[in-house]
Design an enzyme around this catalytic site. Structure first.
Site, short mmCIF file in Angstrom:
data_model
loop_
_atom_site.label_atom_id
_atom_site.label_comp_id
_atom_site.label_asym_id
_atom_site.label_seq_id
_atom_site.Cartn_x
_atom_site.Cartn_y
_atom_site.Cartn_z
N HIS A 210 0.68 -1.22 -0.03
CA HIS A 210 -0.02 0.12 -0.03
C HIS A 210 0.82 1.24 -0.02
O HIS A 210 0.16 2.54 -0.14
CB HIS A 210 -1.11 0.16 1.11
CG HIS A 210 -0.46 0.49 2.58
ND1 HIS A 210 -0.11 -0.57 3.19
CD2 HIS A 210 0.04 1.44 2.86
CE1 HIS A 210 0.33 0.02 4.77
NE2 HIS A 210 0.50 1.34 4.38
N ASP B 42 0.23 -7.69 1.59
CA ASP B 42 0.60 -6.24 1.64
C ASP B 42 2.15 -6.09 1.57
O ASP B 42 2.63 -5.45 2.51
CB ASP B 42 0.09 -5.55 3.07
CG ASP B 42 0.11 -4.11 2.78
OD1 ASP B 42 0.14 -3.37 1.97
OD2 ASP B 42 -0.09 -3.34 3.92
N SER C 37 4.75 2.65 7.70
CA SER C 37 4.37 1.47 7.13
C SER C 37 5.49 1.25 6.23
O SER C 37 6.23 1.86 5.61
CB SER C 37 3.24 1.66 5.84
OG SER C 37 1.96 1.94 6.80
#
Length: 377
Positions: free
Chosen positions: A112, A142, A221
């Protein structure tokens, strides 16, 4: 006839002058006294010696210093077209974190972080900047792999890889990343829970996630989650927060999943999910479970020529009275499955070519079959 004043008497003038001067001196002395005693003393405080840092503080400092160079800052851009002029512009899209995976310059991050981007810029801790190319991605995990460097590229030291299968709730963990663009930030917490699941827009739920209360914010992230030995145990992936900022609930993809997926992304550019050659559907599955009272995954279709077909697995059949169940998968390698997502998650723990044991229910009788996993789509 004029009256003589005191000031007109020549003999008194010296005394008057002396008296005035004395009063001036007294007033000056009094003012100086007031100033001296009312103004604060502008002297520095004495510094108290701290002494040695605590052992756990030294360990944390060393952990950060050893891991910092492997963590990268990722900024992405996206090409957009002006509706009126049709001109194409490159505009900032977002930022995130990643880590250097190997000497070849592969960078592991979240899918993402780079999803929808047309460009990605990588900055290393030593200040070097590179344009990155996409090697491969697995949206269902992911995870994504980028590539930087070239001839003469020298990669920084890599973070040693640990294991996530033996993690325990309560042990210390450390997250490094670039939250809100604040580069190379360290946060500390514990493992709050294990084997968590999160919905995934790109496929089945993301399973086996590590939950932690280490502060993870937008920009973290793709950064590493470390144990107290400085080993990589996960890739920070998401937070749970109504405000979008850390609320003490963060998640990381476990390193055991990373170790299974990333090598495939590097070598093949995609992740090949292992499969049995059967199909099911959660909505239909729930209806059949309620109707039959059996908890498991109902086989709705068997792919012709698949390993399940060769093993004789029987799909459900439509009859005049409704649907007649065929084989029902109730466990894989002894671990129960209740939903399609459970079965896919269990299969994802294995590689293509490995064998698994299915526990099946058919006509009220239980049996076990061993199947070799095949590559899926």
């Amino acid at each position: 006839m004029e009256k003589a004043g005191l000031s007109s008497n020549p003999k008194l003038r010296p005394w008057i002058v002396a008296l005035i001067m004395m009063n001036i001196l007294i007033l000056a002395a009094a003012a100086a006294h007031l100033v001296t005693h009312s103004a604060p003393v502008a002297e520095p405080r004495i510094v108290t010696a701290r002494g040695d840092l605590a052992a756990d503080e030294k360990a944390t400092i060393d952990l950060f210093r050893n891991a910092r160079d492997s963590v990268v800052f990722i900024s992405t851009r996206q090409r957009v077209a002006d509706f009126w002029t049709r001109n194409v512009y490159s505009v900032p899209r977002g930022s995130g974190s990643g880590l250097v995976w190997d000497e070849a310059g592969h960078i592991v991050t979240n899918f993402h972080v780079i999803e929808g981007a047309s460009e990605a810029q990588i900055q290393l801790a030593d200040g070097r900047q590179f344009s990155a190319s996409l090697v491969g991605a697995s949206p269902q995990h992911d995870l994504a792999v980028l590539k930087i460097g070239g001839v003469g590229f020298t990669a920084p030291a890599r973070i040693p890889v640990g294991s996530s299968s033996d993690l325990q709730v309560g042990q210390n963990v450390f997250a490094i990343g670039n939250p809100f663009g604040l580069d190379w930030t360290l946060t500390k917490g514990i493992v709050s829970a294990l084997d968590r699941s999160l919905p995934n827009e790109n496929g089945p739920d993301i399973r086996h996630l590590i939950q932690t209360d280490a502060a993870i914010n937008p920009g973290n992230s793709g950064g590493p989650l470390l144990d107290s030995a400085g080993r990589l145990i996960g890739i920070n992936t998401a937070i749970y927060s109504p405000s979008g900022a850390s609320a003490g609930i963060g998640f990381a993809v476990p390193v055991d999943t990373v170790m299974r997926v990333v090598p495939q992304l590097i070598s093949e550019g995609r992740y090949t999910r292992p499969t049995l050659g059967i199909e099911s559907d959660d909505d239909i599955n729930d209806q059949l479970k309620r109707a039959s009272g059996i908890d498991g995954v109902f086989v709705l279709r068997v792919d012709p020529g698949s390993v399940a077909d060769r093993a004789g697995l029987l799909p459900a059949q439509r009859t005049r009275r409704g649907v007649a169940p065929g084989d029902i998968v109730t466990a894989l390698n002894g671990k129960s499955v209740s939903r399609v997502g459970d079965l896919l998650a269990r299969l994802d723990d294995f590689r293509v070519g490995q064998s698994v044991e299915l526990t099946l229910m058919r006509g009220g009788e239980e049996r076990k079959v061993t199947l070799e996993l095949e590559p899926g789509n």
